[in-house]
Every structure is written in C-alpha cells, then in structure tokens.
Scaffold this active site. Structure first.
Site, mmCIF file in Angstrom:
data_model
loop_
_atom_site.group_PDB
_atom_site.id
_atom_site.type_symbol
_atom_site.label_atom_id
_atom_site.label_comp_id
_atom_site.label_asym_id
_atom_site.label_seq_id
_atom_site.Cartn_x
_atom_site.Cartn_y
_atom_site.Cartn_z
ATOM 1 C CD GLU A 211 28.877 -20.631 190.241
ATOM 2 O OE1 GLU A 211 29.664 -20.013 191.221
ATOM 3 O OE2 GLU A 211 28.080 -21.127 190.658
ATOM 4 C CB CYS B 172 27.581 -30.114 186.483
ATOM 5 S SG CYS B 172 26.068 -29.428 186.324
ATOM 6 C CB CYS C 101 17.913 -19.709 184.050
ATOM 7 S SG CYS C 101 16.869 -21.024 183.573
ATOM 8 C CB CYS D 232 12.729 -23.715 188.578
ATOM 9 S SG CYS D 232 12.425 -24.362 187.042
ATOM 10 C CB CYS E 12 16.462 -23.649 190.526
ATOM 11 S SG CYS E 12 17.906 -23.563 189.654
ATOM 12 C CB CYS F 207 21.542 -30.531 192.185
ATOM 13 S SG CYS F 207 20.231 -30.641 190.951
#
Length: 410
Positions: free
Chosen positions: A123, A136, A143, A147, A150, A381
């Site tokens: 994305e 962005c 990943c 975290c 997230c 975010c």
C-alpha cells in the site's frame, strides 16, 4: 464519503496498461546510469552511443514519465524495438485505489513474483496539504518488527522491495495525479494549487527501510537525481524504528532527512511498543542521532511519538522526552493513535495530547500534532497492511519444480 475506484472498469484505468510483462523481462527502472549503460551494451548498443542513449532513456523515464517504449519519440524505431524485446518499463498493477473524504488517496499495488514466489501487494498513500503533497512509500512487503501499535506489524515479512518497486510507487502516484508533463490531474482531486503534486516523499509505509538499506538507498538516490525526478533530499524523509548501525550510513550515503519512530521514553515500555529496542536501547539510539551527519537546527531529526491513552501520554512522559532529547536539534511529531481491527490501544484524549504538546513546546521543541488523514480508508499512520503472505517452503519448492519442468518443455 470515502470512494473506491473500480479499476476493473476500463474507463477508470490509466491509458497505458499497468500490468507488468508476464515473461519476466528485466526492468530499466531502478538501474543506476552505469547499470543502464551495461544493460544497453549487452543489448547491442554501440559503446560510443551509450552515454547519449542512457541520457535519453533517463529523461523519458523520470522527467516525462513514460511507461511504454513507443512513447520515447527521440529514440530510433530500431532501438525501441530492441528495448521492447529485451526490457520492460511497465508499471505495477493497481489493484485498488481509494479516496478518503479528506482527499487522501491510497493505492494497493501488485508486483510480479521475484524468483519462485507469488505476486505481492503493498500500500502507498498520498496526503495532500496546503502547498505540499506527501507520498508515503513502502520499503518491504510486511515487516519483521512487530511494533504492538502498528497494523503492518501484524503481517509477517514476505520480502524486501527492489529499487524499481520502490520507485514504481512514486511513478504510479505521479501518473494517477497528473504530475508528469502533458498528464491531466483527475477531476476533483485535492492537490497543491501550484507546482508539483508530489512535493515530498516519506519512507514511512510498510516495512523497516533500514532493513532494506541498499535497495532503499538506490531508489532514493534516483528519486533525488537532479536530471530526473529531482526531489530535494530535504524533501525526502526516511523513518526508522531504530536500526542503529545503519543510521550513520543513512546520513553519509543517502543524505536525506531522518525520522525516528520513538513512541516511549523508558526502555521497559519501548521494549513492548517497539521490540527492536531490546537490541538497540534508547541510549544507543539517541547517541546515533546526536552523531547523525550534517545535523543542525536547519536539518533537524523528527521524532515520531504515537499518543496511546494511559500508556505513554502523561506529563511525566513529556518531561522525560524533553530530557532525553536535550542537545539534539529535533522536532517531535505527536501522532494521535489510529485504530485498526484487533488493536489493544486507544487514542489519548485530545486535551491530554494538547497538554503534552504545550509542555514540549514550552521547553523549546516544536511538537505539532499530526492531523489524522485517511482513517476512513485505513490509510493513516500505522494502518497499512496487505494480504500478501510468505509462501510455505513446500509450496515454494513445488512451484520451483513446476517452473523448471515448464522451462524444459519449451
């Protein structure tokens, strides 16, 4: 009201196909000039023409934004035919385009398999603001950092993105926004009133950029090339969760602005929120920030701090944040937490965020509160994620065997 554009409708698609060639031809996008010269030499371009031909192709790719060799009008027909036979410059497939009620756009892009594997999806988000438009960009599919606040961290790492795939996100955005010469901006699109539609890029999408250092470096240096896409390095920001050994290299070898995904002022809490802290604790991270090349009041580090209700938003946290950052030219972006399905956190109350910001501001650090953008399309975010998954070993081996068998049949 958020809008999803149906890209199965031919009228909604870009004029040129966005689907990459299926026969695995190498791309010219993402190559350095010396690499492109070698590729052209192998394709039979005479040595004395290489510099000129590289300059021509570079111009068409990055200034004019073409995605079809036939549109390179200053290149001879014979060479265009050779290029078409050996290379591709096609865009990735745009699976979905969503438009938030605040004008934010999100693209789900599908890239072809690399080696034995499935196509993967990432994305990319465009955030229009007064006088600027920020893109962005993702650096990985999934990943490794997990975290806890997230959404991307809930998706296991599938693979790194190659330089052409990183750059393709910028090229697609400029295509869709009419940001190349002789391209039209979509009717009703929210974009800067003057100048470029994409003025800034941030490596803050899916993945940890410094765990894909070489590919990110190559892509960003091409994006900053003055004879091509020509984005100022001061308008390119790379965000890391704290891969300490690569921070100095980022300043020395790429030279872009640095952002640190901080989110906590005590090691015990940061170990939970940003688990890489167990490997590179706060003292090591902040020492690396103090030593960042060319750091100054004009080239400050941005510290990103997501506001989590009852977790990291107290006045004591604000005081410790100011103490930790003493001596570092910095600004602190306070990010209201953006919820996602299954998240264990809530956003801090607005009064709490403002009190936190007021204290930090009063102690000499700019601390703007980032306005949430694109929440209704999960483009804010911490909300990005795709459905791509790493292939199981047995499936990968079976696909490799099928590819080998198919090649032998040819």
């Amino acid at each position: 009201m958020a809008v999803t554009i149906d890209l199965t409708n031919p009228a909604a698609r870009p004029a040129r196909t966005v689907r990459p060639d299926s026969d695995g031809k190498p791309t010219l996008i993402g190559l350095t000039r010396p690499e492109m010269a070698r590729a052209l030499a192998e394709a039979g371009v005479p040595e004395k023409q290489l510099k000129m031909r590289v300059s021509q192709i570079w111009h068409w790719l990055y200034i004019r934004g073409v995605s079809d060799f036939d549109d390179m009008h200053t290149v001879s027909r014979e060479l265009r035919d050779t290029l078409k036979a050996r290379f591709t410059i096609a865009r990735p497939e745009i699976v979905e385009e969503q438009i938030s009620n605040d004008g934010t756009r999100k693209w789900l892009m599908r890239f072809s398999p690399r080696g034995a594997g499935r196509p993967v999806e990432v994305e990319t988000v465009y955030i229009p603001e007064e006088g600027r438009g920020t893109l962005c960009i993702s650096s990985q599919v999934g990943c490794t950092l997990t975290c806890s606040f997230c959404h991307t961290g809930t998706q296991m790492l599938v693979r790194n993105l190659a330089p052409d795939e990183i750059l393709a996100q910028l090229l697609v955005a400029r295509d869709r926004l009419g940001d190349f010469p002789h391209k039209d901006t979509p009717q009703g699109a929210i974009v800067p009133a003057e100048g470029r539609k994409v003025t800034n890029i941030v490596m803050m999408g899916m993945g940890e950029p410094l765990y894909n250092f070489e590919n990110v470096k190559k892509a960003l240096l091409i994006a900053a090339d003055g004879d091509g896409l020509a984005l100022s390095k001061r308008r390119i920001t790379l965000s890391t969760s704290g891969v300490v050994p690569e921070i100095a290299r980022t300043g020395e070898e790429i030279g872009v602005m640095l952002a640190i995904s901080l989110h906590a002022v005590r090691d015990e809490l940061r170990n939970e929120l940003v688990p890489i802290n167990r490997k590179y604790p706060l003292k090591e991270l902040l020492d690396a920030c103090r030593a960042y090349p060319a750091l100054s009041n004009a080239r400050r580090i941005t510290f990103e701090y997501v506001m989590l209700k009852g977790v990291n938003d107290s006045l004591a946290d604000a005081k410790e944040l100011v103490r930790l950052l003493k001596g570092i030219p910095a600004k602190i972006n306070l990010i209201p937490f953006n919820p996602w399905p299954g998240s264990p956190y809530e956003c801090s109350d607005w009064e709490t965020i403002e009190r936190f910001a007021d204290f930090v501001n009063a102690n000499g650090y700019a601390s703007p509160i980032r306005t949430p953008r694109g929440r209704d399309i999960f483009a804010a975010c911490g909300q990005l994620k795709s459905e791509s998954e790493r292939m199981r070993k047995a499936d990968r081996l079976a696909l490799e065997a099928a590819m080998i068998a198919g090649h032998g049949a040819d």
